[in-house]
Design a protein around this motif. Structure first.
Motif, PDB file in Angstrom:
ATOM      1  N   LEU A   1     -11.521  15.235 -32.708  1.00  0.00           N
ATOM      2  CA  LEU A   1     -10.392  16.156 -32.582  1.00  0.00           C
ATOM      3  C   LEU A   1      -9.798  16.448 -33.960  1.00  0.00           C
ATOM      4  O   LEU A   1      -9.632  15.535 -34.781  1.00  0.00           O
ATOM      5  CB  LEU A   1      -9.306  15.568 -31.694  1.00  0.00           C
ATOM      6  N   PRO A   2      -9.462  17.715 -34.243  1.00  0.00           N
ATOM      7  CA  PRO A   2      -8.992  18.057 -35.592  1.00  0.00           C
ATOM      8  C   PRO A   2      -7.580  17.583 -35.908  1.00  0.00           C
ATOM      9  O   PRO A   2      -7.129  17.719 -37.040  1.00  0.00           O
ATOM     10  CB  PRO A   2      -9.066  19.591 -35.591  1.00  0.00           C
TER      11      PRO A   2
ATOM     12  N   GLY B   1      -5.465  21.629 -28.088  1.00  0.00           N
ATOM     13  CA  GLY B   1      -4.415  22.533 -27.658  1.00  0.00           C
ATOM     14  C   GLY B   1      -3.904  22.229 -26.262  1.00  0.00           C
ATOM     15  O   GLY B   1      -4.611  21.651 -25.430  1.00  0.00           O
ATOM     16  N   ASP B   2      -2.667  22.620 -26.002  1.00  0.00           N
ATOM     17  CA  ASP B   2      -2.049  22.445 -24.697  1.00  0.00           C
ATOM     18  C   ASP B   2      -2.400  23.649 -23.832  1.00  0.00           C
ATOM     19  O   ASP B   2      -1.572  24.549 -23.606  1.00  0.00           O
ATOM     20  CB  ASP B   2      -0.537  22.288 -24.856  1.00  0.00           C
ATOM     21  N   VAL B   3      -3.653  23.691 -23.360  1.00  0.00           N
ATOM     22  CA  VAL B   3      -4.179  24.881 -22.694  1.00  0.00           C
ATOM     23  C   VAL B   3      -4.810  24.503 -21.358  1.00  0.00           C
ATOM     24  O   VAL B   3      -5.181  23.357 -21.120  1.00  0.00           O
ATOM     25  CB  VAL B   3      -5.236  25.592 -23.567  1.00  0.00           C
TER      26      VAL B   3
ATOM     27  N   ILE C   1      -1.212  15.484 -30.174  1.00  0.00           N
ATOM     28  CA  ILE C   1      -1.335  16.536 -29.176  1.00  0.00           C
ATOM     29  C   ILE C   1       0.051  17.152 -28.983  1.00  0.00           C
ATOM     30  O   ILE C   1       0.987  16.478 -28.547  1.00  0.00           O
ATOM     31  CB  ILE C   1      -1.850  15.985 -27.838  1.00  0.00           C
ATOM     32  N   MET C   2       0.200  18.414 -29.325  1.00  0.00           N
ATOM     33  CA  MET C   2       1.479  19.103 -29.204  1.00  0.00           C
ATOM     34  C   MET C   2       1.592  19.708 -27.812  1.00  0.00           C
ATOM     35  O   MET C   2       0.705  20.435 -27.368  1.00  0.00           O
ATOM     36  CB  MET C   2       1.592  20.198 -30.255  1.00  0.00           C
ATOM     37  N   VAL C   3       2.671  19.361 -27.100  1.00  0.00           N
ATOM     38  CA  VAL C   3       2.890  19.925 -25.766  1.00  0.00           C
ATOM     39  C   VAL C   3       3.953  21.017 -25.853  1.00  0.00           C
ATOM     40  O   VAL C   3       4.992  20.833 -26.485  1.00  0.00           O
ATOM     41  CB  VAL C   3       3.285  18.846 -24.746  1.00  0.00           C
TER      42      VAL C   3
END
Length: 276
Positions: free
Chosen positions: A93-94, A59-61, A98-100
């Motif tokens: 990683l699932p 996640g982008d966290v 990687i979505m930003v």
């Protein structure tokens, strides 16, 4: 010594593609120089490999309490250290992309990530028959790439801005969906996916569906580099640039220019441009 593992480019010592190092292990290089009178000077320099920054959260966290590291957190940590840092991804990683979704910097327009020091990001992960294969991009040796992309629901932003003090090296990374759009105070748009004022390299990767749009209006803006805008050293090796565009702004009479739908490399900047 370990000279074959490295290369000197300008005033930088860089790692040769495909090299791996053991964290905290000692390495050495032999440096040789010839003086103005022809005398030879040699010195062995000792090096220590830093531990990689290990991305374990897709996640982008930014969350210091989740026990892991996101790509955004890893880049932030790397920017705190003037020495080179390498970022790698957990094979477990699932997802493969990687979505930003968050603007991390507004320097030179909105960007997901700002790179102000020397950073490498290695996207290679072992191939898995059962795991998700989201990037649909595999190397000849059977490992899979990591994608970094901006979905259409996210704010418009390019993916990376590299400052003059920084450098970015990507290996087996696929970039998608970056957008640079001119604004009222800065009508020109540069680098839909990557704006590089420092050195930028991409090995065995791709950049696709990224766009640069000059501002529309009475003073239309230029668009330069749908995928990449580079002012200095640029190296692409076995990399695909496709489906990107640079679109100048429109006006009632004369519109802005669009140049370099894939790549705009400034001839005024220092350093070679190497495209293979």
């Amino acid at each position: 010594t370990d000279n074959p593992r490295f290369q000197v480019r300008g005033n930088r010592l860089e790692i040769q593609p495909g090299q791996s190092f053991q964290a905290n292990a000692p390495y050495s290089i032999l440096v040789q120089a010839t003086g103005t009178s022809g005398e030879l000077a040699q010195e062995v320099i000792q090096l220590t490999a830093k531990p990689d920054l290990f991305v374990s959260i897709a996640g982008d966290v930014v969350d210091s309490g989740d026990g892991g590291l996101s790509l955004r957190e890893a880049i932030a940590l790397a920017n705190l250290d003037p020495d080179h840092d390498r970022i790698v991804f957990d094979p477990a990683l699932p997802v493969d992309k990687i979505m930003v979704a968050t603007v991390g910097s507004t320097m030179d327009g909105p960007s997901a990530f700002l790179v102000s020091t020397a950073i490498s990001i290695a996207g290679s992960r072992p191939f898995s028959q059962s795991g998700p294969q989201g990037s649909n991009n595999f190397s000849a040796i059977g490992d899979r790439h990591t994608g970094i992309f901006r979905p259409g629901t996210a704010p418009e932003m390019r993916l990376f801005t590299v400052t003059a003090s920084g450098s970015l090296r990507l290996e087996k990374i696929d970039l998608e969906g970056g957008v640079s759009r001119g604004a009222q105070q800065a009508p020109d748009a540069r680098g839909g996916a990557v704006l590089a004022r420092g050195p930028f390299s991409l090995f065995y990767g791709s950049i696709s569906t990224s766009m640069a749009f000059g501002l529309n209006g009475p003073n239309p803006g230029k668009a330069e580099g749908g995928a990449i805008y580079s002012e200095t050293f640029l190296q692409l090796f076995q990399t695909t640039i496709s489906g990107n565009a640079a679109v100048g702004g429109t006006a009632t009479s004369l519109g802005g220019t669009g140049a370099g739908g894939g790549i705009f490399a400034s001839s005024a900047g220092p350093g070679p441009k190497v495209l293979q």
